[in-house]
Design an enzyme around this catalytic site. Structure first.
Site, mmCIF file in Angstrom:
data_model
loop_
_atom_site.group_PDB
_atom_site.id
_atom_site.type_symbol
_atom_site.label_atom_id
_atom_site.label_comp_id
_atom_site.label_asym_id
_atom_site.label_seq_id
_atom_site.Cartn_x
_atom_site.Cartn_y
_atom_site.Cartn_z
ATOM 1 C CG HIS A 253 -7.821 6.971 9.700
ATOM 2 N ND1 HIS A 253 -8.053 5.688 10.135
ATOM 3 C CD2 HIS A 253 -6.551 6.947 9.197
ATOM 4 C CE1 HIS A 253 -6.988 4.941 9.906
ATOM 5 N NE2 HIS A 253 -6.067 5.673 9.330
ATOM 6 N N GLY B 254 4.445 2.162 11.353
ATOM 7 C CA GLY B 254 4.215 0.870 12.019
ATOM 8 C C GLY B 254 5.400 0.439 12.870
ATOM 9 C CB THR C 132 -0.926 -0.009 1.237
ATOM 10 O OG1 THR C 132 -1.681 -1.210 1.191
ATOM 11 C CG2 THR C 132 -1.863 1.183 1.249
ATOM 12 C CB ILE C 133 3.196 2.685 2.472
ATOM 13 C CG1 ILE C 133 2.044 2.770 3.499
ATOM 14 C CG2 ILE C 133 4.124 3.891 2.590
ATOM 15 C CD1 ILE C 133 1.084 3.916 3.319
ATOM 16 C CB SER D 278 0.999 6.252 11.836
ATOM 17 O OG SER D 278 0.273 7.174 12.630
ATOM 18 C CB CYS D 279 -2.147 7.393 7.951
ATOM 19 S SG CYS D 279 -2.757 5.985 8.907
ATOM 20 N NE ARG E 173 -6.986 1.624 7.110
ATOM 21 C CZ ARG E 173 -6.073 1.285 8.008
ATOM 22 N NH1 ARG E 173 -6.425 1.024 9.255
ATOM 23 N NH2 ARG E 173 -4.803 1.198 7.659
HETATM 24 P P1 NAD Z 1 1.264 -3.726 3.137
HETATM 25 O O1 NAD Z 1 0.974 -5.011 3.798
HETATM 26 O O2 NAD Z 1 0.246 -3.146 2.202
HETATM 27 O O3 NAD Z 1 2.624 -3.809 2.334
HETATM 28 C C1 NAD Z 1 3.771 -4.374 2.880
HETATM 29 C C2 NAD Z 1 4.623 -4.952 1.767
HETATM 30 O O4 NAD Z 1 5.764 -5.557 2.350
HETATM 31 C C3 NAD Z 1 3.923 -6.013 0.966
HETATM 32 O O5 NAD Z 1 4.263 -5.854 -0.396
HETATM 33 C C4 NAD Z 1 4.505 -7.312 1.484
HETATM 34 O O6 NAD Z 1 4.514 -8.323 0.517
HETATM 35 C C5 NAD Z 1 5.903 -6.889 1.837
HETATM 36 N N1 NAD Z 1 6.529 -7.726 2.864
HETATM 37 C C6 NAD Z 1 5.937 -8.514 3.778
HETATM 38 N N2 NAD Z 1 6.862 -9.094 4.565
HETATM 39 C C7 NAD Z 1 8.061 -8.673 4.112
HETATM 40 C C8 NAD Z 1 9.398 -8.934 4.468
HETATM 41 N N3 NAD Z 1 9.684 -9.733 5.475
HETATM 42 N N4 NAD Z 1 10.367 -8.315 3.774
HETATM 43 C C9 NAD Z 1 10.106 -7.464 2.756
HETATM 44 N N5 NAD Z 1 8.851 -7.180 2.366
HETATM 45 C C10 NAD Z 1 7.862 -7.780 3.039
HETATM 46 O O7 NAD Z 1 1.596 -2.701 4.307
HETATM 47 P P2 NAD Z 1 1.415 -1.128 4.275
HETATM 48 O O8 NAD Z 1 0.005 -0.816 4.613
HETATM 49 O O9 NAD Z 1 2.003 -0.576 3.038
HETATM 50 O O10 NAD Z 1 2.270 -0.719 5.544
HETATM 51 C C11 NAD Z 1 3.662 -0.533 5.478
HETATM 52 C C12 NAD Z 1 4.094 0.357 6.613
HETATM 53 O O11 NAD Z 1 3.463 1.634 6.461
HETATM 54 C C13 NAD Z 1 3.700 -0.127 8.012
HETATM 55 O O12 NAD Z 1 4.675 0.300 8.925
HETATM 56 C C14 NAD Z 1 2.403 0.609 8.281
HETATM 57 O O13 NAD Z 1 2.118 0.744 9.644
HETATM 58 C C15 NAD Z 1 2.711 1.940 7.639
HETATM 59 N N6 NAD Z 1 1.547 2.733 7.228
HETATM 60 C C16 NAD Z 1 0.467 2.130 6.663
HETATM 61 C C17 NAD Z 1 -0.630 2.898 6.308
HETATM 62 C C18 NAD Z 1 -1.859 2.286 5.706
HETATM 63 O O14 NAD Z 1 -2.928 2.842 5.857
HETATM 64 N N7 NAD Z 1 -1.800 1.178 5.013
HETATM 65 C C19 NAD Z 1 -0.604 4.280 6.498
HETATM 66 C C20 NAD Z 1 0.545 4.867 7.035
HETATM 67 C C21 NAD Z 1 1.615 4.084 7.406
#
Ligand code: NAD
Length: 351
Positions: A218, A108, A11-12, A137-138, A166
């Site tokens: 959110h 995270g 996602t990010i 974070s967001c 959310r």
């Molecule tokens: P996500 O699950 O959408 O993406 C994570 C990616 O990392 C995936 O492509 C996954 O395949 C990969 N992955 C999983 N295990 C792995 C490993 N061991 N090594 C390398 N890659 C690996 O997660 P996200 O939502 O993008 O969140 C990423 C970070 O951003 C987290 O710290 C989260 O808290 C933070 N964040 C998320 C949001 C949100 O709303 N989704 C908003 C702000 C911050």
């Protein structure tokens, strides 16, 4: 040109990778995936796909071409944006150290993983020469954009906020809740206020949170006290002047809930319905003497994208805060006013 890797293309990660590709002072060298899927196929076709050594066989079996391993990628770059799932980033820190690259972690991870938490509007200059930075974070990014803008213009005494979170991102079909409002946590406070204090330690802030069955965004309900009486129009003007805060005229636009905020993003041509701006409902801003109430919407999937790009510039001293905001926001089409957003919408309709 700063050479950038993105570890974790979810996602990010996919948003940050695309945003980096749009900048003229940094270049995206590669991204990593751990599992073969359509995003891995896309990254492969872009010539950007790298995988951890122990996943090579998996990708070979799936017939997906990779450029090399994560370790090889780290040898080619100056900085890695770690966008792996929460708590996984800290496991990678020793590897980043071994390869001598700078790293940007996400919200995270705990503050201590990087030792410095970043928010463009609050502490851009302090990131210079840091090896590790954590983009908050967001929810914290949304809170800090508002708080640092208010602190720049008024004497803020205290902030009380309820975060309506959310339940999951749209693609997270295994997460909930489906039919409940879940205190997060039931004992006060929630971690959000504590996280804000990693950036502005002297702030009097308390937060509570609940998780609700929605995936789009959110909502924050805020009560802010000032040392002196403030005028509603002055607050609105300060918010309108600030970057990355979009005051939406609720009555005129009909945008009165989070679903309509996202529909608006769709209608003005935003890819993936990304709303990078913190959206403040104009009519929710109510002032009585020293006290203000306000409601705002945070598009969790995209709001931290510009801060990640700025963090790269800040760490390498590539540009001043103002210049970085200008470059990032121009490249991503981030606007300051509702009028500008409508103009983008006109263009999106092909005019
Ligand atoms: P996500 O699950 O959408 O993406 C994570 C990616 O990392 C995936 O492509 C996954 O395949 C990969 N992955 C999983 N295990 C792995 C490993 N061991 N090594 C390398 N890659 C690996 O997660 P996200 O939502 O993008 O969140 C990423 C970070 O951003 C987290 O710290 C989260 O808290 C933070 N964040 C998320 C949001 C949100 O709303 N989704 C908003 C702000 C911050």
């Amino acid at each position: 040109m700063v050479k950038v890797a993105v570890n974790g293309f979810g996602t990010i990660g996919k948003r940050v990778a695309e945003a980096v590709m749009k900048q003229d002072d940094m270049t995206l060298v590669g991204v990593t995936k751990t599992r073969p899927d359509y995003l891995a196929l896309l990254a492969s076709k872009l010539g950007l796909l790298y995988v951890p050594q122990d996943r090579l066989e998996k990708f070979q079996k799936a017939g997906i071409e990779v450029q090399g391993t994560l370790e090889e990628l780290l040898e080619k770059v100056d900085v890695v944006v770690d966008a792996t799932p929460g708590g996984v980033g800290k496991e990678y820190k020793p590897l980043y150290e071994k390869h001598g690259v700078k790293a940007i972690f996400q919200g995270g991870e705990k503050h201590e993983v990087a030792g410095f938490s970043f928010s463009t509007l609050c502490n851009y200059d302090e990131a210079k020469d840091k090896q590790f930075v954590r983009v908050v974070s967001c929810n914290t990014t949304g809170l800090l954009r508002l708080i640092c803008t208010l602190r720049q213009n008024f004497k803020v005494k205290s902030v009380r906020a309820t975060i309506v979170r959310r339940g999951a991102d749209p693609h997270e079909t295994k997460k909930g809740p489906i039919d409940a409002i879940v205190p997060n946590p039931v004992t006060l406070p929630s971690h959000h206020g504590i996280d804000v204090k990693t950036v502005v330690p002297d702030l009097d802030i308390q937060t509570t949170a609940v998780v609700v069955p929605t995936t789009l965004a959110h909502t924050h309900v805020l009560n802010i006290r000032f040392e002196e009486p403030v005028k509603r129009e002055d607050v609105l003007e300060a918010l309108r002047q600030a970057p990355r805060i979009l005051v939406i005229p609720t009555e005129l636009s009909g945008v009165k809930d989070s679903a309509k905020v996202i529909e608006l993003a769709r209608d003005v041509g935003r890819k993936r319905h990304d709303m990078y701006e913190l959206v403040v409902y104009e009519e929710s801003v109510a002032v009585e003497g020293n006290e203000m109430f306000l409601m705002q919407v945070v598009h969790q999937e995209s709001i931290v994208t510009p801060e990640n790009v700025d963090a790269i510039r800040a760490m390498f001293g590539l540009a001043s805060k103002e210049e970085s905001i200008r470059k990032t926001d121009t490249s991503l089409g981030i606007v300051r006013t509702f009028e500008e957003l409508l103009e983008a919408g006109v263009k999106a309709f092909g005019k």
